[in-house]
Write an enzyme that holds these catalytic residues in place. Structure first.
Site, PDB file in Angstrom:
ATOM      1  N   SER A  16      -1.005   2.123   2.526  1.00 55.59           N
ATOM      2  CA  SER A  16       0.372   2.105   3.018  1.00 55.59           C
ATOM      3  C   SER A  16       0.765   0.747   3.579  1.00 55.59           C
ATOM      4  O   SER A  16       1.862   0.240   3.314  1.00 55.59           O
ATOM      5  CB  SER A  16       0.555   3.182   4.088  1.00 55.59           C
ATOM      6  OG  SER A  16       0.346   4.470   3.553  1.00 55.59           O
ATOM      7  N   GLU A  34      -6.717  -3.240  -5.773  1.00 60.05           N
ATOM      8  CA  GLU A  34      -7.163  -1.968  -5.207  1.00 60.05           C
ATOM      9  C   GLU A  34      -8.323  -1.430  -6.024  1.00 60.05           C
ATOM     10  O   GLU A  34      -8.233  -1.321  -7.244  1.00 60.05           O
ATOM     11  CB  GLU A  34      -6.017  -0.969  -5.178  1.00 60.05           C
ATOM     12  CG  GLU A  34      -6.406   0.440  -4.759  1.00 60.05           C
ATOM     13  CD  GLU A  34      -7.079   0.489  -3.392  1.00 60.05           C
ATOM     14  OE1 GLU A  34      -8.199   1.040  -3.327  1.00 60.05           O
ATOM     15  OE2 GLU A  34      -6.497  -0.021  -2.418  1.00 60.05           O
ATOM     16  N   CYS A  53      -4.093   7.530   3.648  1.00 56.58           N
ATOM     17  CA  CYS A  53      -3.063   8.509   4.012  1.00 56.58           C
ATOM     18  C   CYS A  53      -2.631   9.349   2.817  1.00 56.58           C
ATOM     19  O   CYS A  53      -2.596  10.577   2.880  1.00 56.58           O
ATOM     20  CB  CYS A  53      -1.852   7.796   4.611  1.00 56.58           C
ATOM     21  SG  CYS A  53      -0.566   8.926   5.169  1.00 56.58           S
ATOM     22  N   CYS A  93      -3.735  11.880   5.393  1.00 58.40           N
ATOM     23  CA  CYS A  93      -2.586  12.578   5.981  1.00 58.40           C
ATOM     24  C   CYS A  93      -1.962  13.617   5.056  1.00 58.40           C
ATOM     25  O   CYS A  93      -1.740  14.768   5.465  1.00 58.40           O
ATOM     26  CB  CYS A  93      -1.498  11.569   6.352  1.00 58.40           C
ATOM     27  SG  CYS A  93      -2.079  10.074   7.147  1.00 58.40           S
ATOM     28  N   TYR A 114       4.054   5.265  -5.686  1.00 57.43           N
ATOM     29  CA  TYR A 114       3.588   3.995  -5.120  1.00 57.43           C
ATOM     30  C   TYR A 114       3.435   2.938  -6.218  1.00 57.43           C
ATOM     31  O   TYR A 114       3.843   1.774  -6.054  1.00 57.43           O
ATOM     32  CB  TYR A 114       2.248   4.201  -4.406  1.00 57.43           C
ATOM     33  CG  TYR A 114       2.377   4.516  -2.932  1.00 57.43           C
ATOM     34  CD1 TYR A 114       1.858   3.676  -1.964  1.00 57.43           C
ATOM     35  CD2 TYR A 114       3.021   5.679  -2.507  1.00 57.43           C
ATOM     36  CE1 TYR A 114       1.956   3.964  -0.611  1.00 57.43           C
ATOM     37  CE2 TYR A 114       3.138   5.983  -1.163  1.00 57.43           C
ATOM     38  CZ  TYR A 114       2.605   5.126  -0.219  1.00 57.43           C
ATOM     39  OH  TYR A 114       2.723   5.420   1.111  1.00 57.43           O
ATOM     40  N   ARG A 153     -11.170  11.758  22.917  1.00 59.69           N
ATOM     41  CA  ARG A 153     -11.285  10.971  24.149  1.00 59.69           C
ATOM     42  C   ARG A 153     -10.011  10.219  24.529  1.00 59.69           C
ATOM     43  O   ARG A 153      -9.808   9.880  25.696  1.00 59.69           O
ATOM     44  CB  ARG A 153     -12.471  10.019  24.074  1.00 59.69           C
ATOM     45  CG  ARG A 153     -12.399   8.969  23.000  1.00 59.69           C
ATOM     46  CD  ARG A 153     -13.650   8.081  23.011  1.00 59.69           C
ATOM     47  NE  ARG A 153     -14.870   8.821  22.720  1.00 59.69           N
ATOM     48  CZ  ARG A 153     -15.796   9.096  23.631  1.00 59.69           C
ATOM     49  NH1 ARG A 153     -15.624   8.735  24.884  1.00 59.69           N
ATOM     50  NH2 ARG A 153     -16.886   9.759  23.292  1.00 59.69           N
ATOM     51  N   ASP A 189      -6.118  -0.381   9.570  1.00 62.49           N
ATOM     52  CA  ASP A 189      -7.379   0.141  10.083  1.00 62.49           C
ATOM     53  C   ASP A 189      -8.518  -0.866  10.038  1.00 62.49           C
ATOM     54  O   ASP A 189      -9.478  -0.744  10.793  1.00 62.49           O
ATOM     55  CB  ASP A 189      -7.793   1.389   9.296  1.00 62.49           C
ATOM     56  CG  ASP A 189      -6.855   2.563   9.524  1.00 62.49           C
ATOM     57  OD1 ASP A 189      -5.872   2.407  10.282  1.00 62.49           O
ATOM     58  OD2 ASP A 189      -7.093   3.628   8.935  1.00 62.49           O
ATOM     59  N   ALA A 210      -0.595  12.712  16.879  1.00 61.95           N
ATOM     60  CA  ALA A 210      -0.705  14.170  16.811  1.00 61.95           C
ATOM     61  C   ALA A 210      -2.053  14.549  16.234  1.00 61.95           C
ATOM     62  O   ALA A 210      -2.670  13.791  15.476  1.00 61.95           O
ATOM     63  CB  ALA A 210       0.417  14.752  15.948  1.00 61.95           C
TER      64      ALA A 210
END
Length: 448
Positions: A15, A35, A43, A48, A99, A205, A304, A342
């Site tokens: 993304s 890629e 995701c 996701c 995409y 945590r 990330d 979330a």
């Protein structure tokens, strides 16, 4: 002739990388993107999107169980795992096609294969082709951690869980983060017997401890067996469809499937970072400054792979800002405070801002407002489970500095409420807002 093959070479078509590539191309840059897997990244392909589809199925299964209370006869309905798996695959393929089409429309050159750094201006594909670029952007994301124990290869990760041949009869999940809890919740609702194993007593945590305790109680009430203070020692195959998991506390668990979900680490192992003098931290994350520049002036990193905040919207915002700054008319600074998040368990958890513990450490004693209530849906379905909302308020300014929610539709409600928290609104502003009745969201403005 241009000094380089491209103005920008992006490694990783997730993304963040796709957003950066498309925006840079829109600014007139010559862009290529490489890629090694499918376009869309974690995701879209293995995170996701397929996980949310599974979560929808899990919530629907739970609702149907209680539907006779509302006069809906759901008798005879069963989960068709192969149909769900096929639906997941179709949706992932549909989004990947979008995409790819967007990259093509943006005139971004797509190059399949893993790319690595050769020099501050050069990258090399796995095929051996070498390309040069004025700037290089690394956006390869992170990869699941697999424990270094005997038999670890007998388990799977979140990468493979969406393509299982059959629904696990018994599932053992290792981890205490959001991925572990989400899949434990989802598969329990779909009918699997689930055991969740975490090496410490602390789960989720980064979230408010009181809210997490309530979530764990809810999962336990639904039949998820929770083992804290233990980890995997060894996994052994004891039959065609059976595994034995030996824990560090000496216990053994028999199951059909083991899920490694103890976190994700930046996927930097074979990127050739040393060839450009790019610094990484102890976890392999690429070190970047406030504009996502690495220790090499011409190479940047987002998402990330920097291990700043492992969330898709953060990677997208970073990709947009990078492209605007380097190829457009500048970009506004990214605000990493009050990033909403979330956990799509059943019930889901959603939060923005400081936890009670974080706020107390920063400001001293803070003011806490809570609402412990039974959602109307649960009342009507005769479900005893309660919801819980918490406001963390600065004692001196009355500003709401944290909002934490556990209950049905919490993520949907939280997104709008996060605007109020990010905007610095006070508890008095919440109080002055008229309630929307009947709804769960009205509890946000009724806390006293």
């Amino acid at each position: 002739m241009p000094a380089h093959d491209f103005d920008l070479f992006v490694i990783g078509a997730g993304s963040g990388g796709v957003r950066a590539a498309r925006v840079a191309a829109a600014h007139g840059a010559r862009v290529a993107i490489a890629e090694e897997h499918r376009v869309g990244g974690t995701c879209v392909i293995r995170g996701c999107v397929p996980k949310k589809m599974m979560a929808y199925a899990a919530h629907l299964a739970s609702d149907l169980f209680h539907s006779p209370t509302l006069g809906v006869d759901a008798e005879g309905l069963n989960l068709d795992w192969s149909a769900l798996r096929s639906s997941l695959a179709r949706e992932v393929s549909r989004l990947e096609a979008i995409y790819r089409a967007n990259l093509e429309r943006s005139e971004v050159k797509f190059l399949p294969g893993r790319a690595s750094i050769v020099s501050p201006h050069e990258v090399k594909l796995a095929s051996g082709e070498v390309y040069s670029a004025s700037k290089i952007l690394i956006a390869v994301g992170a990869w699941p951690i697999i424990p270094q124990i005997p038999g670890a290869e007998l388990g799977i990760t979140s990468n493979e869980i969406f393509s299982l041949a059959r629904l696990p009869e018994t599932l053992v999940v290792l981890g205490g983060g959001y991925i572990a809890l989400e899949f434990a919740s989802i598969f329990r609702a779909l009918g699997s017997n689930v055991t969740l194993v975490n090496r410490s007593d602390t789960f989720l945590r980064s979230h408010d401890a009181e809210v997490v305790r309530r979530l764990l109680t809810s999962l336990s009430d639904k039949g998820v067996k929770i083992v804290a203070g233990a980890t995997f020692e060894k996994i052994t195959r004891i039959g065609a469809d059976s595994l034995d998991v030996q824990l560090s506390n000496g216990d053994h668990i028999s199951c059909s499937t083991v899920l490694h979900a103890a976190g994700r680490l930046p996927k930097t192992g074979d990127l050739g970072l040393a060839k450009a003098g790019i610094a990484v931290d102890t976890k392999g994350a690429i070190c970047v400054d406030e504009v996502n520049r690495t220790s090499c002036e011409t190479i940047f990193a987002i998402g990330d792979v920097t291990n700043r905040i492992q969330l898709t919207p953060v990677a997208i915002r970073e990709g947009q800002a990078f492209a605007d700054r380097c190829f457009g008319n500048g970009a506004s600074a990214i605000n990493y405070e009050n990033v909403p998040s979330a956990v799509f368990t059943n019930p889901p958890l959603a939060a923005v801002g400081l936890t009670e513990e974080q706020a107390a450490a920063k400001f001293g004693p803070v003011t806490i407002y809570t609402s412990d209530f039974r959602p109307m849906k649960n009342v009507l379905l005769d479900v005893p489970e309660r919801a819980f909302y918490k406001l963390v308020v600065h004692p001196g300014t009355d500003q709401v500095i944290g909002l934490h929610m556990l209950g049905p539709e919490s993520p949907e409600i939280l997104q709008a409420a996060a605007i109020a928290v990010n905007g610095g609104m006070k508890k008095a502003d919440f109080d002055a807002t008229m309630a929307l009745h009947p709804s769960m969201a009205e509890e946000l403005v009724l806390m006293k």
